[in-house]
Design a protein around this motif. Structure first.
Motif, PDB file in Angstrom:
ATOM      1  N   PHE A   1     112.307  26.098  63.180  1.00 26.24           N
ATOM      2  CA  PHE A   1     112.199  27.450  63.722  1.00 26.24           C
ATOM      3  C   PHE A   1     113.557  28.150  63.720  1.00 26.24           C
ATOM      4  O   PHE A   1     113.677  29.306  63.281  1.00 26.24           O
ATOM      5  N   LEU A   2     114.581  27.463  64.174  1.00 19.98           N
ATOM      6  CA  LEU A   2     115.917  28.056  64.232  1.00 19.98           C
ATOM      7  C   LEU A   2     116.455  28.353  62.838  1.00 19.98           C
ATOM      8  O   LEU A   2     117.078  29.405  62.615  1.00 19.98           O
ATOM      9  N   THR A   3     116.196  27.456  61.905  1.00 19.41           N
ATOM     10  CA  THR A   3     116.662  27.671  60.528  1.00 19.41           C
ATOM     11  C   THR A   3     115.995  28.890  59.908  1.00 19.41           C
ATOM     12  O   THR A   3     116.643  29.717  59.256  1.00 19.41           O
ATOM     13  N   ILE A   4     114.693  29.020  60.123  1.00 22.25           N
ATOM     14  CA  ILE A   4     113.955  30.175  59.593  1.00 22.25           C
ATOM     15  C   ILE A   4     114.470  31.468  60.224  1.00 22.25           C
ATOM     16  O   ILE A   4     114.648  32.481  59.538  1.00 22.25           O
ATOM     17  N   ALA A   5     114.723  31.421  61.535  1.00 17.42           N
ATOM     18  CA  ALA A   5     115.245  32.602  62.231  1.00 17.42           C
ATOM     19  C   ALA A   5     116.611  33.004  61.682  1.00 17.42           C
ATOM     20  O   ALA A   5     116.903  34.198  61.503  1.00 17.42           O
TER      21      ALA A   5
ATOM     22  N   LEU B   1     114.220  47.247  63.629  1.00 19.66           N
ATOM     23  CA  LEU B   1     115.208  47.839  62.741  1.00 19.66           C
ATOM     24  C   LEU B   1     115.508  46.898  61.583  1.00 19.66           C
ATOM     25  O   LEU B   1     115.544  45.682  61.767  1.00 19.66           O
ATOM     26  N   LEU B   2     115.771  47.426  60.415  1.00 17.20           N
ATOM     27  CA  LEU B   2     116.060  46.721  59.173  1.00 17.20           C
ATOM     28  C   LEU B   2     114.805  46.092  58.566  1.00 17.20           C
ATOM     29  O   LEU B   2     114.537  46.263  57.381  1.00 17.20           O
TER      30      LEU B   2
ATOM     31  N   ILE C   1     117.765  32.336  58.623  1.00 17.32           N
ATOM     32  CA  ILE C   1     117.557  32.867  57.267  1.00 17.32           C
ATOM     33  C   ILE C   1     117.133  34.329  57.332  1.00 17.32           C
ATOM     34  O   ILE C   1     117.654  35.187  56.605  1.00 17.32           O
ATOM     35  N   LEU C   2     116.191  34.627  58.227  1.00 19.96           N
ATOM     36  CA  LEU C   2     115.709  35.996  58.364  1.00 19.96           C
ATOM     37  C   LEU C   2     116.826  36.922  58.833  1.00 19.96           C
ATOM     38  O   LEU C   2     117.015  38.019  58.289  1.00 19.96           O
ATOM     39  N   PHE C   3     117.597  36.461  59.822  1.00 25.19           N
ATOM     40  CA  PHE C   3     118.702  37.284  60.356  1.00 25.19           C
ATOM     41  C   PHE C   3     119.739  37.571  59.269  1.00 25.19           C
ATOM     42  O   PHE C   3     120.167  38.717  59.090  1.00 25.19           O
ATOM     43  N   LEU C   4     120.121  36.534  58.526  1.00 29.36           N
ATOM     44  CA  LEU C   4     121.131  36.706  57.481  1.00 29.36           C
ATOM     45  C   LEU C   4     120.620  37.624  56.371  1.00 29.36           C
ATOM     46  O   LEU C   4     121.374  38.449  55.838  1.00 29.36           O
ATOM     47  N   TYR C   5     119.328  37.468  56.026  1.00 29.74           N
ATOM     48  CA  TYR C   5     118.768  38.314  54.974  1.00 29.74           C
ATOM     49  C   TYR C   5     118.806  39.780  55.389  1.00 29.74           C
ATOM     50  O   TYR C   5     119.204  40.653  54.605  1.00 29.74           O
TER      51      TYR C   5
ATOM     52  N   TRP D   1     111.761  35.525  47.033  1.00 25.06           N
ATOM     53  CA  TRP D   1     112.637  34.350  47.025  1.00 25.06           C
ATOM     54  C   TRP D   1     112.923  33.894  48.454  1.00 25.06           C
ATOM     55  O   TRP D   1     112.886  32.696  48.767  1.00 25.06           O
ATOM     56  N   THR D   2     113.184  34.858  49.324  1.00 27.96           N
ATOM     57  CA  THR D   2     113.476  34.542  50.723  1.00 27.96           C
ATOM     58  C   THR D   2     112.258  33.949  51.421  1.00 27.96           C
ATOM     59  O   THR D   2     112.365  32.973  52.174  1.00 27.96           O
ATOM     60  N   PHE D   3     111.092  34.513  51.173  1.00 23.39           N
ATOM     61  CA  PHE D   3     109.859  33.990  51.771  1.00 23.39           C
ATOM     62  C   PHE D   3     109.584  32.555  51.311  1.00 23.39           C
ATOM     63  O   PHE D   3     109.175  31.704  52.099  1.00 23.39           O
ATOM     64  N   ARG D   4     109.816  32.292  50.030  1.00 23.86           N
ATOM     65  CA  ARG D   4     109.601  30.934  49.514  1.00 23.86           C
ATOM     66  C   ARG D   4     110.568  29.949  50.162  1.00 23.86           C
ATOM     67  O   ARG D   4     110.200  28.806  50.453  1.00 23.86           O
ATOM     68  N   LEU D   5     111.792  30.392  50.372  1.00 23.33           N
ATOM     69  CA  LEU D   5     112.779  29.542  51.040  1.00 23.33           C
ATOM     70  C   LEU D   5     112.336  29.233  52.464  1.00 23.33           C
ATOM     71  O   LEU D   5     112.410  28.081  52.922  1.00 23.33           O
ATOM     72  N   MET D   6     111.835  30.227  53.168  1.00 24.25           N
ATOM     73  CA  MET D   6     111.373  30.031  54.542  1.00 24.25           C
ATOM     74  C   MET D   6     110.177  29.081  54.586  1.00 24.25           C
ATOM     75  O   MET D   6     110.078  28.232  55.483  1.00 24.25           O
TER      76      MET D   6
END
Length: 244
Positions: free
Chosen positions: A4-8, A107-108, A10-14, A46-51
């Motif tokens: 969960f934290l890793t996915i969060a 936002l974003l 990834i989303l924040f950085l993206y 690409w980001t969704f596949r990574l998640m």
């Protein structure tokens, strides 16, 4: 919790790194809109596949050959936030999703959604809802597919249950003559929603049904296309449950 934290993260950085990307893509779009559109689509996919990989999701896909190379109306059952990741990551063409207006708060995220032709449905008045449907119709005419979950919200009921489909969702196909592609999703709530905030390794099934064309339906079936499509998806998710 680590997933969960890793996915969060990834989303924040993206979203953070995506600020200059959106600005650059805005400049590219002035020269070549289609090229910019597809660059944005592939970046998000690409980001969704990574998640999904981080989440440990194993996906069995059935019937993907049923999706024609033309703008279509995707419809599906909806039980998880991951339904969007699972289905959007497989879109070959530009596809706008119809989301609840509450998504405008973020936002974003909303900026990326707008950039990728997503629409925000306001059901507070029929007039506002009609505006969204009319825009979706216009997108189909421009060659952009639309995806909508006709239940209207995420179903939190028992596995294999479904909420009634809203008939208004099918106006897009009625007014454009586009093909309807049913999507049946099994076990997606087991990724996250069944045990929040944990994200667990899960096997899910995504099946694309055979194309549905309203012009080929008899008058009575066409009149009740919402219930017809719901019954079709209901039957498919029951069938696929044995594959998990």
């Amino acid at each position: 919790m680590i997933r969960f934290l890793t996915i969060a993260i990834i989303l924040f950085l993206y979203l953070l790194l995506g600020i200059p990307v959106l600005l650059i893509e805005g400049l590219i779009a002035k020269v070549n809109r289609q090229a910019s559109d597809y660059q944005c689509l592939r970046l998000v996919q690409w980001t969704f596949r990574l998640m999904l990989k981080v989440a440990g999701v194993e996906v069995t896909v059935i019937g993907e050959e049923n999706v024609p190379d033309e703008p279509v109306l995707f419809i599906g059952n909806h039980r998880s936030y991951f339904d969007i990741l699972l289905t959007y990551s497989r879109c070959k063409r530009l596809t706008g999703y119809i989301a609840k207006k509450e998504m405008l708060r973020y936002l974003l995220l909303r900026d990326w959604m707008k950039r990728l032709y997503c629409l925000f449905l306001d059901r507070s008045t029929p007039k506002e809802g009609l505006k969204t449907i009319l825009t979706a119709i216009d997108y189909i005419k421009q060659g952009i597919s639309i995806c909508i979950f006709p239940e209207g919200t995420r179903n939190t009921g028992e596995e294999l249950s479904m909420l009634p489909f809203h008939s208004g969702s099918f106006k897009i196909a009625e007014k454009t003559g586009c093909t309807i592609i049913p999507m049946s999703l099994n076990n997606t709530a087991a990724i996250f929603e069944n045990h929040m905030p944990l994200v667990k390794k899960t096997h899910v099934i995504l099946e694309y049904g055979k194309p549905i064309r309203l012009s080929e339906m008899d008058k009575e079936t066409r009149k009740h296309v919402a219930s017809y499509c719901q019954d079709l998806i209901q039957e498919t998710i029951r069938k696929n449950q044995s594959l998990l």
